[in-house]
Design an enzyme around this catalytic site. Structure first.
Site, PDB file in Angstrom:
ATOM      1  N   GLY A 113     -20.698   6.131   2.955  1.00 57.08           N
ATOM      2  CA  GLY A 113     -19.777   6.527   1.892  1.00 57.08           C
ATOM      3  C   GLY A 113     -20.509   6.711   0.580  1.00 57.08           C
ATOM      4  O   GLY A 113     -21.580   6.130   0.347  1.00 57.08           O
TER       5      GLY A 113
ATOM      6  N   GLY B 111     -18.249   7.197  -2.375  1.00 57.68           N
ATOM      7  CA  GLY B 111     -17.125   7.202  -3.316  1.00 57.68           C
ATOM      8  C   GLY B 111     -17.332   6.097  -4.343  1.00 57.68           C
ATOM      9  O   GLY B 111     -18.442   5.571  -4.498  1.00 57.68           O
ATOM     10  N   ASN B 112     -16.261   5.739  -5.020  1.00 56.62           N
ATOM     11  CA  ASN B 112     -16.348   4.760  -6.105  1.00 56.62           C
ATOM     12  C   ASN B 112     -16.955   3.427  -5.658  1.00 56.62           C
ATOM     13  O   ASN B 112     -17.832   2.879  -6.328  1.00 56.62           O
ATOM     14  CB  ASN B 112     -14.932   4.561  -6.669  1.00 56.62           C
ATOM     15  CG  ASN B 112     -14.898   3.511  -7.745  1.00 56.62           C
ATOM     16  OD1 ASN B 112     -14.579   2.365  -7.491  1.00 56.62           O
ATOM     17  ND2 ASN B 112     -15.269   3.893  -8.946  1.00 56.62           N
TER      18      ASN B 112
ATOM     19  N   LYS C 176       0.864  -1.191   0.000  1.00 54.59           N
ATOM     20  CA  LYS C 176       0.000   0.000   0.000  1.00 54.59           C
ATOM     21  C   LYS C 176       0.886   1.222   0.000  1.00 54.59           C
ATOM     22  O   LYS C 176       2.013   1.190   0.510  1.00 54.59           O
ATOM     23  CB  LYS C 176      -0.878   0.004   1.256  1.00 54.59           C
ATOM     24  CG  LYS C 176      -2.170   0.777   1.099  1.00 54.59           C
ATOM     25  CD  LYS C 176      -3.150  -0.010   0.249  1.00 54.59           C
ATOM     26  CE  LYS C 176      -4.541   0.506   0.273  1.00 54.59           C
ATOM     27  NZ  LYS C 176      -5.489  -0.520  -0.214  1.00 54.59           N
TER      28      LYS C 176
HETATM   29  N1  GLU Z   1      -7.157  -0.071  -3.711  1.00 53.60           N
HETATM   30  C1  GLU Z   1      -7.884  -1.274  -3.970  1.00 53.60           C
HETATM   31  C2  GLU Z   1      -7.948  -2.152  -2.737  1.00 53.60           C
HETATM   32  O1  GLU Z   1      -7.816  -1.709  -1.627  1.00 53.60           O
HETATM   33  C3  GLU Z   1      -7.352  -2.010  -5.178  1.00 53.60           C
HETATM   34  C4  GLU Z   1      -5.912  -2.368  -5.124  1.00 53.60           C
HETATM   35  C5  GLU Z   1      -5.348  -2.833  -6.449  1.00 53.60           C
HETATM   36  O2  GLU Z   1      -6.072  -2.925  -7.415  1.00 53.60           O
HETATM   37  O3  GLU Z   1      -4.142  -3.094  -6.471  1.00 53.60           O
HETATM   38  O4  GLU Z   1      -8.221  -3.318  -2.831  1.00 53.60           O
END
Ligand code: GLU
Length: 428
Positions: free
Chosen positions: A219, A221-222, A107
Site C-alpha cells: 500500500g 495510501g495515508n 463504519k
Molecule cells: N478509519 C480509521 C480506522 O479505521 C479511523 C476511524 C476514526 O477515526 O473514527 O481506524
C-alpha cells in the site's frame, strides 16, 4: 488477490467466537456482540456532470455503542459490500476498546470509485450520504471519520450538510477535519505513526534494534506513507512497496535495495496511493509482480492496504526471514493465514491494536473541539505515543502470561471491556 469465498464479516465473527469461548462469555452477551446493533442501507441520488441522475448505494453500520458514541470511518470503494462494512464496524468496537477510549464502533461506506468522479460529484455523494442518515448520527451518537479513499475535504462537506440540517455548529460530529476547520494537528500522520510506535515497542521487547531492520510494505495510501516515514526516522529501511499502477490497473512491487524514498514517490503518485510505474523505473525502482512484497528477504512485513491480503493462497510465500508482521490495514490476514503465522512463530501485531492511532487522534480531535482549544502537533503526537505504547504493553503482557497469540490477547482485553459495559448497562 481477492479469494472468491472470502467474507470479512465471517472472519470478524470467527475471530470473535474463538475469543468468546476463551472468555466463557454469557450466551446473551455473546449473541449481542457478534453482530451489529443497527445498520442502515440507503440510496444516494447524484446529478452527474453529464446531467444524468445516478443512484449510489450507501451504508452505515453501528456495531456497538455501550462504551460511548459509535465511531468509525466512511469508505468509498467500487467493491464495497455490507458484509465488509459490518466487519469493519465490529473491528472499530474492539479498536476503541483495546486503546481504552470512550467510544464504540461503526463504519460507513458508499459503493463508488472516486477515480472516476469529479469533485462536484463526490461532494454530492457526501452531502447525500449524510442527508439520508442525519437523524441517526451525531456528536453524541455516531461520529464518522475518513477511511479508504475519503479525506478531510469529504468530512467537511458532510459536516456542513449536517450542520445545515440541524441548524447549528457541531464540530464534534465528525473527525479527520482539515486543520483550522476543527481538525487536530497530527490526525493525518496518526494512524501510520501509531503503527510504528507499536512496532518500536515490539522490537524493543524482542531485543531488535530498528536501525538493523528492513521492511516490505503493501500500500501507499495515508497509513503506509506515514508508517514508512516514521519507520525510516527510527533508522529502518523499507526496500519494497506493493501498490497500484493506475494505467495498467494492476499492482506492482516497487523495489529499491538502498531504501525507498517517500518524498520522491509522492512526486509520481496519485492521491489514492497509486504509483506511476514508468516514472518509478526512471528513479531506479525495479518492478516485480504485486504479490512479491510477501517474498522479500526482510525482517518486517507491513500490510497497509486492504483486507484479505495474507490468506490461504499466499501465506506459504512469506519469506523465511520475516520476524514481525505489523498490520496497518484493517483485516489484512485471514484466520487460516493466522494459524500458519502462529505456527511459524512470527510476531503478529494485530490491526485493531496497531492501527488504532487514527481513531485515538480522532478522540483527541473531539476533546479539542469540545474545549474549542487546540493543541500543538508535538503534544498530540506525544499523547498518541503514550496511548499506543500502554495499549501494546497490556496486550503483550497478557499474551506472555497466558501464552496467547497477540491477536487473541488483544481481543481478550477489548471484548472483556465491551462485555462489561453491556452487562453494567443491563443490556445482556
Ligand atoms: N478509519 C480509521 C480506522 O479505521 C479511523 C476511524 C476514526 O477515526 O473514527 O481506524
Amino acid at each position: 488477490m481477492e479469494t472468491p469465498s472470502y467474507n470479512p464479516y465471517q472472519v470478524a465473527q470467527s475471530q470473535f467466537d474463538k475469543v468468546a469461548a476463551i472468555l466463557e462469555l454469557d450466551d446473551g452477551v455473546k449473541e449481542l456482540l457478534r453482530q451489529p446493533m443497527r445498520e442502515y442501507h440507503f440510496t444516494i441520488p447524484v446529478r452527474m456532470d453529464d446531467g444524468k441522475i445516478k443512484i449510489f448505494k450507501g451504508f452505515r453500520v453501528q456495531h456497538n455503542d455501550a462504551r460511548g458514541p459509535a465511531k468509525g470511518g466512511i469508505r468509498f470503494h467500487p467493491m464495497e459490500t455490507i458484509d465488509t462494512v459490518r466487519a469493519l464496524s465490529m473491528w472499530m468496537t474492539w479498536k476503541c476498546s483495546v486503546v481504552d477510549i470512550p467510544l464504540g464502533g461503526a463504519k460507513g461506506g458508499v459503493i463508488c470509485d472516486p477515480h472516476h468522479l469529479s469533485l462536484k460529484e463526490q461532494e454530492q455523494i457526501c452531502r447525500g450520504w449524510v442527508r439520508q442518515i442525519a437523524r441517526n448520527v451525531g456528536p453524541f451518537s455516531d461520529v464518522p471519520a475518513p477511511d479508504v479513499m475519503t479525506n478531510g475535504q469529504h468530512m467537511l462537506w458532510i459536516l456542513d450538510e449536517f450542520e445545515a440540517i440541524h441548524g447549528g455548529r457541531y464540530p464534534g460530529f465528525i473527525t479527520g477535519k482539515p486543520v483550522g476547520m476543527g481538525g487536530s494537528q497530527g490526525r493525518t500522520e496518526a494512524t501510520g505513526f501509531g503503527v510504528i510506535f507499536v512496532l518500536r515497542e515490539a522490537l524493543k521487547e524482542m531485543g531488535i534494534a530498528p536501525e538493523k531492520t528492513t521492511a516490505s510494505v503493501q500500500g501507499f495510501g495515508n497509513v503506509a506513507q506515514y508508517a514508512i516515514r516514521m519507520y525510516t526516522q527510527l533508522g529502518g529501511k523499507v526496500i519494497a512497496i506493493s501498490c497500484w499502477d493506475q494505467a495498467d490497473k494492476k499492482a506492482y512491487t516497487y523495489c529499491k535495495k538502498n531504501g525507498v524514498n517517500v518524498e520522491e514517490l509522492l512526486g509520481i503518485s496519485d492521491k489514492f496511493g497509486g504509483i506511476d510505474k514508468n516514472r518509478a523505473r526512471e528513479l531506479g525502482y525495479e518492478m516485480l509482480p504485486g504479490e512479491k512484497w510477501l517474498e522479500q528477504e526482510v525482517d518486517i512485513l507491513i500490510p497497509a492496504a486492504l483486507e484479505n491480503q495474507i490468506n490461504n493462497s499466499n501465506v506459504q510465500n512469506i519469506a523465511k526471514s520475516i520476524k514481525v508482521i505489523v498490520e496497518g490495514a484493517n483485516g489484512p490476514t485471514t484466520p487460516e493465514a493466522d494459524e500458519v503465522i502462529k505456527q511459524r512463530n512470527i510476531m503478529l501485531l494485530p490491526d485493531f491494536l496497531t492501527n488504532a492511532g487514527g481513531v485515538t487522534c480522532s478522540y483527541f480531535e473531539q476533546v479539542q473541539c469540545n474545549m474549542n482549544y487546540f493543541w500543538e502537533k508535538n503534544e498530540v503526537l506525544e499523547k498518541l505515543d503514550v496511548k499506543m505504547t500502554s495499549a501494546f504493553k497490556a496486550v503483550s503482557e497478557l499474551a506472555r502470561q497466558k501464552k496467547l497469540y497477540m491477536r487473541d490477547a488483544a481481543y481478550v482485553i477489548a471484548i472483556n471491556r465491551v462485555a462489561q459495559a453491556v452487562t453494567l448497562r443491563g443490556w445482556a
